[in-house]
Design a protein around this motif. Sequence first.
Motif, PDB file in Angstrom:
ATOM      1  N   GLY A   1     -84.909 -71.921 -18.833  1.00  0.00           N
ATOM      2  CA  GLY A   1     -85.361 -70.831 -19.682  1.00  0.00           C
ATOM      3  C   GLY A   1     -84.237 -70.019 -20.282  1.00  0.00           C
ATOM      4  N   LYS A   2     -82.992 -70.260 -19.848  1.00  0.00           N
ATOM      5  CA  LYS A   2     -81.867 -69.506 -20.408  1.00  0.00           C
ATOM      6  C   LYS A   2     -81.606 -69.866 -21.861  1.00  0.00           C
ATOM      7  N   TYR A   3     -82.148 -71.002 -22.322  1.00  0.00           N
ATOM      8  CA  TYR A   3     -81.943 -71.386 -23.715  1.00  0.00           C
ATOM      9  C   TYR A   3     -82.842 -70.600 -24.661  1.00  0.00           C
ATOM     10  N   VAL A   4     -83.740 -69.801 -24.107  1.00  0.00           N
ATOM     11  CA  VAL A   4     -84.566 -68.908 -24.916  1.00  0.00           C
ATOM     12  C   VAL A   4     -83.863 -67.554 -24.984  1.00  0.00           C
ATOM     13  N   PRO A   5     -83.756 -66.939 -26.174  1.00  0.00           N
ATOM     14  CA  PRO A   5     -83.071 -65.646 -26.270  1.00  0.00           C
ATOM     15  C   PRO A   5     -83.675 -64.613 -25.325  1.00  0.00           C
ATOM     16  N   GLY A   6     -82.785 -63.873 -24.650  1.00  0.00           N
ATOM     17  CA  GLY A   6     -83.220 -62.836 -23.729  1.00  0.00           C
ATOM     18  C   GLY A   6     -83.253 -63.324 -22.296  1.00  0.00           C
ATOM     19  N   ALA A   7     -82.897 -62.440 -21.373  1.00  0.00           N
ATOM     20  CA  ALA A   7     -82.857 -62.823 -19.962  1.00  0.00           C
ATOM     21  C   ALA A   7     -84.202 -62.675 -19.270  1.00  0.00           C
ATOM     22  N   VAL A   8     -85.225 -62.188 -19.974  1.00  0.00           N
ATOM     23  CA  VAL A   8     -86.487 -61.864 -19.328  1.00  0.00           C
ATOM     24  C   VAL A   8     -87.275 -63.108 -18.956  1.00  0.00           C
ATOM     25  N   TRP A   9     -87.081 -64.220 -19.691  1.00  0.00           N
ATOM     26  CA  TRP A   9     -87.918 -65.394 -19.451  1.00  0.00           C
ATOM     27  C   TRP A   9     -87.624 -66.009 -18.093  1.00  0.00           C
ATOM     28  N   GLY A  10     -86.370 -66.060 -17.714  1.00  0.00           N
ATOM     29  CA  GLY A  10     -86.044 -66.591 -16.396  1.00  0.00           C
ATOM     30  C   GLY A  10     -86.647 -65.761 -15.282  1.00  0.00           C
ATOM     31  N   VAL A  11     -86.607 -64.442 -15.445  1.00  0.00           N
ATOM     32  CA  VAL A  11     -87.188 -63.551 -14.434  1.00  0.00           C
ATOM     33  C   VAL A  11     -88.697 -63.754 -14.346  1.00  0.00           C
ATOM     34  N   LEU A  12     -89.351 -63.837 -15.502  1.00  0.00           N
ATOM     35  CA  LEU A  12     -90.807 -64.012 -15.497  1.00  0.00           C
ATOM     36  C   LEU A  12     -91.206 -65.327 -14.843  1.00  0.00           C
ATOM     37  N   ALA A  13     -90.447 -66.395 -15.102  1.00  0.00           N
ATOM     38  CA  ALA A  13     -90.754 -67.682 -14.479  1.00  0.00           C
ATOM     39  C   ALA A  13     -90.604 -67.608 -12.965  1.00  0.00           C
ATOM     40  N   GLN A  14     -89.545 -66.957 -12.511  1.00  0.00           N
ATOM     41  CA  GLN A  14     -89.343 -66.838 -11.068  1.00  0.00           C
ATOM     42  C   GLN A  14     -90.419 -65.961 -10.433  1.00  0.00           C
ATOM     43  N   LEU A  15     -90.811 -64.897 -11.102  1.00  0.00           N
ATOM     44  CA  LEU A  15     -91.854 -64.031 -10.555  1.00  0.00           C
ATOM     45  C   LEU A  15     -93.178 -64.780 -10.429  1.00  0.00           C
ATOM     46  N   ARG A  16     -93.537 -65.516 -11.459  1.00  0.00           N
ATOM     47  CA  ARG A  16     -94.827 -66.210 -11.438  1.00  0.00           C
ATOM     48  C   ARG A  16     -94.830 -67.325 -10.399  1.00  0.00           C
ATOM     49  N   MET A  17     -93.808 -68.172 -10.443  1.00  0.00           N
ATOM     50  CA  MET A  17     -93.788 -69.313  -9.534  1.00  0.00           C
ATOM     51  C   MET A  17     -93.463 -68.884  -8.105  1.00  0.00           C
ATOM     52  N   GLY A  18     -92.614 -67.872  -7.963  1.00  0.00           N
ATOM     53  CA  GLY A  18     -92.321 -67.362  -6.631  1.00  0.00           C
ATOM     54  C   GLY A  18     -93.545 -66.735  -5.991  1.00  0.00           C
ATOM     55  N   GLY A  19     -94.311 -65.992  -6.796  1.00  0.00           N
ATOM     56  CA  GLY A  19     -95.539 -65.400  -6.271  1.00  0.00           C
ATOM     57  C   GLY A  19     -96.529 -66.457  -5.823  1.00  0.00           C
ATOM     58  N   ALA A  20     -96.633 -67.555  -6.594  1.00  0.00           N
ATOM     59  CA  ALA A  20     -97.534 -68.634  -6.201  1.00  0.00           C
ATOM     60  C   ALA A  20     -97.082 -69.306  -4.910  1.00  0.00           C
ATOM     61  N   ALA A  21     -95.760 -69.244  -4.622  1.00  0.00           N
ATOM     62  CA  ALA A  21     -95.228 -69.851  -3.395  1.00  0.00           C
ATOM     63  C   ALA A  21     -95.209 -68.874  -2.228  1.00  0.00           C
ATOM     64  N   GLY A  22     -95.701 -67.651  -2.441  1.00  0.00           N
ATOM     65  CA  GLY A  22     -95.762 -66.670  -1.360  1.00  0.00           C
ATOM     66  C   GLY A  22     -94.542 -65.785  -1.227  1.00  0.00           C
ATOM     67  N   VAL A  23     -93.686 -65.751  -2.254  1.00  0.00           N
ATOM     68  CA  VAL A  23     -92.504 -64.887  -2.213  1.00  0.00           C
ATOM     69  C   VAL A  23     -92.859 -63.570  -2.898  1.00  0.00           C
ATOM     70  N   PRO A  24     -92.733 -62.438  -2.206  1.00  0.00           N
ATOM     71  CA  PRO A  24     -93.073 -61.157  -2.831  1.00  0.00           C
ATOM     72  C   PRO A  24     -92.194 -60.869  -4.045  1.00  0.00           C
ATOM     73  N   ALA A  25     -92.760 -60.153  -5.008  1.00  0.00           N
ATOM     74  CA  ALA A  25     -92.029 -59.846  -6.237  1.00  0.00           C
ATOM     75  C   ALA A  25     -90.722 -59.100  -5.976  1.00  0.00           C
ATOM     76  N   PRO A  26     -90.665 -58.109  -5.052  1.00  0.00           N
ATOM     77  CA  PRO A  26     -89.371 -57.444  -4.807  1.00  0.00           C
ATOM     78  C   PRO A  26     -88.285 -58.406  -4.322  1.00  0.00           C
ATOM     79  N   VAL A  27     -88.675 -59.413  -3.547  1.00  0.00           N
ATOM     80  CA  VAL A  27     -87.700 -60.401  -3.076  1.00  0.00           C
ATOM     81  C   VAL A  27     -87.217 -61.258  -4.237  1.00  0.00           C
ATOM     82  N   VAL A  28     -88.134 -61.690  -5.107  1.00  0.00           N
ATOM     83  CA  VAL A  28     -87.753 -62.494  -6.270  1.00  0.00           C
ATOM     84  C   VAL A  28     -86.760 -61.734  -7.136  1.00  0.00           C
ATOM     85  N   LEU A  29     -87.054 -60.469  -7.408  1.00  0.00           N
ATOM     86  CA  LEU A  29     -86.166 -59.669  -8.247  1.00  0.00           C
ATOM     87  C   LEU A  29     -84.815 -59.456  -7.581  1.00  0.00           C
ATOM     88  N   ALA A  30     -84.802 -59.228  -6.271  1.00  0.00           N
ATOM     89  CA  ALA A  30     -83.543 -59.034  -5.559  1.00  0.00           C
ATOM     90  C   ALA A  30     -82.696 -60.301  -5.601  1.00  0.00           C
TER      91      ALA A  30
END
Length: 345
Positions: free
Chosen positions: A126-155
Amino acid sequence: MTATTTAATAAQPDTEPGTTPGTTPDPNPAAAEAPPPPRARLRRALPVLFPVAVVTGICFALYGRAGELAALVLRPDSVPYLLAALVANALAVLLSMATWRTLLADLGPGVPGRTATRIYFTSYLGKYVPGAVWGVLAQLRMGGAAGVPAPVVLAVFLLNLIVAVLTGLAVGPLTAPWTIGAEAWWLVLPGAVTVAWAVRPGLLHHLAAFAARLARRPAPTTRASDRGMRRALASATASWAVGGLHLWALAVMLGAPPLTALPVCVGGFALATAAASLVVVLPDGWGAREALLLLALTAVLPWQEATAVAVASRVVCTLSEVLVGGAALLLTLPRRSPTDPKERT
C-alpha cells in the motif's frame, strides 16, 4: 396562531433575487467561490510537480547517452549483477518484515505466521498509494480481524516507522566521507543516538509519544520490551545493509570502484530511502529518493552513470518488492475448509 405567523412573516427580510423564499442568503457569497490560497495550491500540486521535475532532470542527464547506458545494462555480462541486485533487495524486504513481526510479537497477542505475513505485505504494498494512511488502515482492519487491538496495531506501526528511519539515518553517514569530506565527522551523531537508544530502548517510547502528538493522535499506550526493541533495531539495521548491496551491484556494473562504492551505496541508499519515506505525499518517496541517491552516487560515478544507477535502482526495488509481496500474499491465501459449501458444489 395567525397573528404570530403574520408577525413572524413581517419580521423576515425581503427575499433577495436568486434565492428561494424562506432561505437565508449567504452573507458572503464571494467567500464560497474564493480560490484556495497559494500555499494550499502548491501543496496539492507537489505530488505531481516534484516527480515531474525529477523525471525531467533524469531525461536531461541521460540525453544523448540513453542508448549507450541501456546497452551497458542489458549486455549479457550484466545479468549476474541484476540478479544479485534483485536478490539483495528481496532479502532486505524480508528483513524489514522480520522487524515488524518482532514488534508485533512483543507488543500484541500471538498471531499465526501466515496471518502476520499477510497483514504486513498487504500494508507494505500500500505504500505505492500516495499518503501513509493506507498502510495504517490495512493493518487496522486486518489486525482487528486477527484479534489484535487497534492501540497495539498503531503502536507497532509507529514504532516500526521510527526504528526504520532511525537506523536508516544511522547507516546513512557511511557515505559522508566520500561526499562531504573531512567535515563530515558530525554526521556520526545519528549513529551515536541510535546506539544510545539501543542501550536504553525505553527512550523510543518517548519519541513515539512525541511523534503522536505532532500527528495529533493519542500516544501509544502499549510498550515494547527492551529485548524486543533491540531485536527490532538489529534487524532493521541488517535490512539497510543488505538492501544497500543492490545499489552497490548496479554501481559496480556501470564501472564504480567496488571498495569505494560499497560504503557510498550502502549509506546512500539507507539515507535516501529513510529521508524520502518521510515525504508522505509522494508514493514510496518517488523523486525524493532518486534526488538524494544522485548526490551520493556522483562521488563514485559520472553524472550520467549515476543517473542510470538511480533509475535502475527504482526498477529493481519495485520489481523485487512486488515479486516478494505478491508471492507472500499468494502463499498465505486463506485455506478453505473441507466443509465449505463452495467445495461441495
